[in-house]
Design a protein around this motif. Structure first.
Motif, PDB file in Angstrom:
ATOM      1  N   UNK A   1     -10.499  -2.840   8.971  1.00  0.00           N
ATOM      2  CA  UNK A   1     -10.318  -2.927   7.536  1.00  0.00           C
ATOM      3  C   UNK A   1     -11.378  -3.836   6.933  1.00  0.00           C
ATOM      4  N   UNK A   2     -11.828  -3.496   5.736  1.00  0.00           N
ATOM      5  CA  UNK A   2     -12.778  -4.325   5.013  1.00  0.00           C
ATOM      6  C   UNK A   2     -12.357  -4.366   3.550  1.00  0.00           C
ATOM      7  N   UNK A   3     -12.216  -5.556   3.018  1.00  0.00           N
ATOM      8  CA  UNK A   3     -11.945  -5.769   1.593  1.00  0.00           C
ATOM      9  C   UNK A   3     -10.636  -5.166   1.097  1.00  0.00           C
ATOM     10  N   UNK A   4      -9.747  -4.820   1.979  1.00  0.00           N
ATOM     11  CA  UNK A   4      -8.460  -4.215   1.591  1.00  0.00           C
ATOM     12  C   UNK A   4      -8.631  -2.978   0.702  1.00  0.00           C
TER      13      UNK A   4
ATOM     14  N   UNK B   1      -2.693   3.874   5.951  1.00  0.00           N
ATOM     15  CA  UNK B   1      -3.714   3.123   6.684  1.00  0.00           C
ATOM     16  C   UNK B   1      -3.390   1.645   6.755  1.00  0.00           C
ATOM     17  N   UNK B   2      -2.729   1.118   5.718  1.00  0.00           N
ATOM     18  CA  UNK B   2      -2.399  -0.298   5.686  1.00  0.00           C
ATOM     19  C   UNK B   2      -3.635  -1.167   5.588  1.00  0.00           C
ATOM     20  N   UNK B   3      -3.441  -2.481   5.613  1.00  0.00           N
ATOM     21  CA  UNK B   3      -4.561  -3.407   5.471  1.00  0.00           C
ATOM     22  C   UNK B   3      -5.045  -3.948   6.813  1.00  0.00           C
TER      23      UNK B   3
ATOM     24  N   UNK C   1      -7.845   6.230  13.591  1.00  0.00           N
ATOM     25  CA  UNK C   1      -7.989   7.388  12.698  1.00  0.00           C
ATOM     26  C   UNK C   1      -8.615   8.540  13.481  1.00  0.00           C
ATOM     27  N   UNK C   2      -7.995   9.711  13.391  1.00  0.00           N
ATOM     28  CA  UNK C   2      -8.500  10.906  14.056  1.00  0.00           C
ATOM     29  C   UNK C   2      -9.049  11.881  13.027  1.00  0.00           C
TER      30      UNK C   2
END
Length: 95
Positions: A17-20, A83-85, A90-91
């Motif tokens: 995750x980047x930057x939410x 996806x959440x934070x 991920x496929x």
């Protein structure tokens, strides 16, 4: 870039995750680029940053950065929740 990425499918990545607002992963090899500055990034955009970082955006926001368009998730409803934070697996598959 999209055609080159499609040749990698199916593939699963552990995306950080980047930057939410996005998930990113460094690809095993660079892809061709056609860089544009989209201005507004939309939830569901699948873009390439540089030539080897795949990014899936789950929030809409303004951005000064440049990307190569790979594709778009047709219905991003619930994408942020799904996806959440935190990091996510991920496929990507062919339709």
């Amino acid at each position: 870039a999209a055609a080159a990425f499609a040749k990698m499918l199916p593939v699963t990545f552990e995306m950080s995750d980047l930057n939410r607002n996005e998930k990113k992963v460094r690809l095993p090899r660079g892809l061709p680029t056609r860089v544009v500055r989209p201005g507004t990034i939309r939830a569901g955009d699948v873009l390439l940053w540089g030539d080897d970082t795949l990014v899936v955006f789950y929030e809409t926001f303004e951005s000064p950065y440049s990307y190569t368009r790979i594709g778009r998730i047709d219905n991003p409803t619930g994408l942020a929740r799904g996806l959440g934070s935190a990091d996510a697996r991920v496929t990507f598959t062919r339709p």
